[in-house]
Design a protein around this motif. Structure first.
Motif: not given
Lengths: 263, 257
Positions: A35-36, A39-40, A42-43, A46, A190, A193, B27, B172, B175, B179, B184-185
């Motif tokens: 999941s992490q 998510a990372q 996808a970020a 995107l 981070g 990334r 960041l 989960l 996350a 998101f 995050l964004i």
């Protein structure tokens, strides 16, 4: 050296056996890591889609980059996270005495608790993503390039481990600072990334020259993309080795002030 | 008072947690400076200035809404200390919620110097123009977001009554929250399909909705739907936690007590 390798392999085997004994924990960890990771990733994709890539890295480049980043992050977690967490615990509880009394290098002893088979599985997922990207986008790195990429990744892991170790030494002076590991991991993973080129001005100076965390994942990815930058690769190697040496020196200095917590 | 004393026992640990909290937003501000290749660029309604404001607001609002009550609950259940609460004439959820309020009041004071520093360093890069008349709208949205976050985490913590290891589910959920809440964004940067799916989930009401109010980006219809969504999900999770605790206590054994 053979003795240390044997011991490490034995501990690795015990770690796998422990993880597979409690399979719920393994699957739970796998869900957590997946999941992490998703998510990372996808970020990053995107962000890359907003303005045709990031600092000259196209979406295709970023997919390979994400694979390298995932491989690095989960290898870091697998190899060193649990070790450093237990290092704090050992100092706090006084169990560090038992490590010092063993006829083995104490730095080796505190660093060899591999953590979580699920992290290794997640690292493999990163490897498969790299392989897919190489095949799908028609990249053709030769054996030498692959070996150099692996070596640079290892240098990146050494740099991150050295930073984790140095941060962990605070446990000799302060109680309950085990969360310093999370801070170092957060910043290391981070910063790595995103590609180096995404950092500008002051950030570029910091993450390229002072603490080249941005190089950890950028340089191996660049080599696989056939864009080797010799100076940044050498920089990563030299700084990793240098910081590794400093970390070892500080570790032995810190041990001198260790007075135990009664064991 | 007790919570404040507990929190300040290990001060370096506190400072480290603060630095962990600001790592990602800082960041992202740095990374987006390379995306916004010229000063007038606007992407999906966000200029670089509004994006910097956005991430600063994630830090500020995060102070008020974030909670780790699931970890506390997991520890209470695993150690059997939950039995202490069951024997007392106090509601567990009320006790934990009051605990959270105490911590958040203190947390804001701790973060204040860092926030002043951050805003000072970035003063040329952000814009904040919330009209005063929107404050009575912003404050309830923050309260509801805080309550919703608490309830989501509380329900997750109660799963420890059923499972020995909720670490995977916890990550989960983290996350999904990171998101889906826009931490995050910004959600505006998601593809349209993802935005549509996210609209039906509770996560955007945690952070994205209060931030949109704070950045004066909401129309009346957005406010109506936003508050309706927050109230709806608060009700859902309130019901869920009472169902979980009723079912879970039947198999709770207070091991070690």
């Amino acid at each position: 050296m053979a003795k240390y390798l044997n011991i490490y392999l034995h501990i690795l085997k015990l770690s796998f056996m422990r993880d597979l004994t409690y399979r719920t924990g393994f699957y739970s960890g796998l869900v957590a890591a997946a999941s992490q990771g998703v998510a990372q990733a996808a970020a990053i994709l995107l962000i890359g889609s907003l303005n045709d890539g990031v600092a000259g890295w196209t979406q295709a480049d970023l997919i390979l980059f994400i694979g390298v980043q995932q491989l690095f992050v989960y290898l870091l977690f697998f190899l060193f996270y649990r070790s450093m967490a237990w290092f704090h615990h050992d100092i706090f509880s006084g169990n560090f005495d038992y490590i010092l009394t063993k006829p083995l290098d104490p730095q080796f002893m505190v660093s060899i608790r591999p953590g979580g088979l699920h992290n290794l599985v997640s690292a493999l997922a990163g490897f498969f993503l790299i392989t897919w990207a190489v095949i799908h986008f028609g990249l053709r790195p030769n054996a030498v390039q692959v070996l150099i990429a692996v070596f640079l990744l290892a240098c990146g892991l050494l740099l991150s481990y050295s930073l984790l170790l140095m941060a962990s030494l605070l446990a000799f002076k302060f109680e309950r600072v085990e969360n310093i590991i999370d801070l170092v991991i957060d910043w290391t993973t981070g910063v790595s990334r995103f590609p180096l080129q995404a950092y500008q001005n002051v950030a570029r100076v910091v993450f390229l020259f002072l603490l080249p965390l941005a190089l950890i994942t950028t340089t191996p990815a660049q080599i696989l993309l056939n864009r080797l930058n010799l100076s940044t690769a050498l920089q990563l190697i030299l700084i990793s080795l240098g910081v590794g040496g400093v970390a070892r020196r500080l570790f032995y200095l810190a041990i001198r002030s260790y007075t135990s917590a009664s064991s | 008072m007790i919570k404040w004393q507990q929190a300040t026992t290990h001060r370096l640990r506190l400072l480290v947690w603060i630095l962990v909290d600001i790592a990602t937003p800082m960041l992202m501000i740095i990374i987006f400076s390379s995306i916004y290749t010229h000063p007038d660029l606007v992407i999906r309604g966000y200029s670089y200035s509004s994006l910097v404001t956005y991430y600063l607001l994630t830090v500020v609002i995060g102070i008020f809404i974030e909670t780790h009550v699931d970890e506390d609950l997991e520890e209470l259940i695993r150690s059997g200390d939950l039995a202490n609460y069951l024997l007392k004439p106090i509601s567990l959820i009320a006790a934990r919620f009051v605990n959270e309020i105490a911590w958040k009041a203190f947390k804001f004071l701790l973060y204040l110097p860092l926030l002043v520093l951050l805003f000072g360093v970035l003063k040329d890069k952000f814009t904040f123009n919330l009209p005063l008349r929107m404050l009575p709208v912003l404050i309830p949205s923050l309260l509801l977001a805080s309550l919703l976050f608490f309830l989501i985490r509380y329900c997750l913590g109660l799963l420890s009554l059923f499972f020995t290891d909720v670490h995977g589910l916890s990550n989960l959920q983290s996350a999904l929250i990171r998101f889906g809440s826009g931490q995050l964004i910004p959600i505006a940067f998601f593809p349209d399909l993802l935005q549509t799916i996210n609209r039906w989930l509770p996560f955007q009401y945690l952070l994205a909705f209060p931030i949109a109010i704070a950045q004066n980006q909401t129309r009346s219809s957005d406010l109506l739907w936003g508050f309706a969504g927050q109230v709806f999900y608060v009700s859902v999770f309130l019901w869920l936690q009472s169902w979980l605790i009723k079912k879970g206590l039947r198999q709770f054994e207070a091991v070690g007590r």
